[in-house]
Design an enzyme around this catalytic site. Sequence first.
Site: not given
Ligand code: TYM
Length: 342
Positions: A120, A203, A206
């Site tokens: 990032k 991947k 967004k």
């Molecule tokens: P975020 O917002 O990027 O994504 C949310 C969830 O979606 C999953 N995900 C995917 N899974 C499969 N294939 C993909 N292409 C894909 N893109 C996104 C992510 O693995 C995630 O489960 N840091 C985290 C948010 C967070 C969090 C937490 C998660 C903050 N605190 C505590 C678990 C526990 C994030 O940015 O997810």
Amino acid sequence: MSGSNPRSLKGRIFSGIQPTGNLHLGNYIGAIRNWVAMQKDYECLFCVVDLHAITVWQDPAALRRATREVAAGMIASGVDPENNILFVQSHVSGHAELAWVFNCVARLGWLNRMTQFKDKAGKNRENASAGLYVYPNLMAADILLYKGTHVPVGEDQKQHVELARDIAQKFNNDAGVNLFPLPEPVIQGVGTRVMSLRDGSRKMSKSEPSEFGVIYMTDTAEAIRDKIKRATTDPNLLPDSVAGLEGRAEAANLLSIYAALTGRTLEQVVAETAGQQFSQFKAILADAAVAVLGPINAEMKRLMDHPDEIDRFLKRGAEKARDLAAPVLKEVYDAIGFLPRT
Ligand code: TYM
């Protein structure tokens, strides 16, 4: 954890999604779909992580909208907001408080290994926010503020959950307590890493450069069909075994998406589609995607037209979350040696 709550038997789940841009198929297949399946058996907290979102600049109006939209997406997908705790991270101040403590526990060497920060921050590392760097500490705080035991996420979050375990362990050791459990990442099923429809090596995210690479949960049926039709493929027919997907990233991705959307294994869908041309398979895949996402999309729209309904769920969720967080934070402050608040 309440012994009278049968859903607490297997443990306590914490998971979250950032309100940055639209929810997409990766979020649905990698995370939300699994939450819906697990919510019967666990005590669950599902969070819209707006504090994480501002580690990169967010337009305030867009952030407000996306925060409600992520909550709407969870509810529309089947997350039950009455029986689980669905809330917004900034509504519970304990997240920021515990994150500070963890800033003092996590080592720079640990944070330097985080691949997501490297991705990032990109080449212009000097210009990344300090928040982006300590992002995983806040994520550890999210989970551990509730003594979360299980964290269902996509593959890309595994390293962060492992860091949360290291932080929990170091805190326990340093303070000579057994306060935090070591949370387990739950990365299960097909589709733990959904790839771009345009490039099977990237991947789905967004920040995907091509709008045709990502299926959004707000996409119309027409848009979904169009994106699937344009998805990158290879010149061969679909294979008759999973081994035949070796070196065929795009085919593997489309078949995994199909398996996830229809609740089957990769082996089962490979058997069903063996020998098909991509054009034939894409039509079937598009039908499956529209069948799953169509009703979710309609319910998201309905909820977004009734923001008060979303806000009511979020208010109630924050109240319940604060009740769970307060005694844990008190335990942490006691263990550190802070004077009790009078
Ligand atoms: P975020 O917002 O990027 O994504 C949310 C969830 O979606 C999953 N995900 C995917 N899974 C499969 N294939 C993909 N292409 C894909 N893109 C996104 C992510 O693995 C995630 O489960 N840091 C985290 C948010 C967070 C969090 C937490 C998660 C903050 N605190 C505590 C678990 C526990 C994030 O940015 O997810």
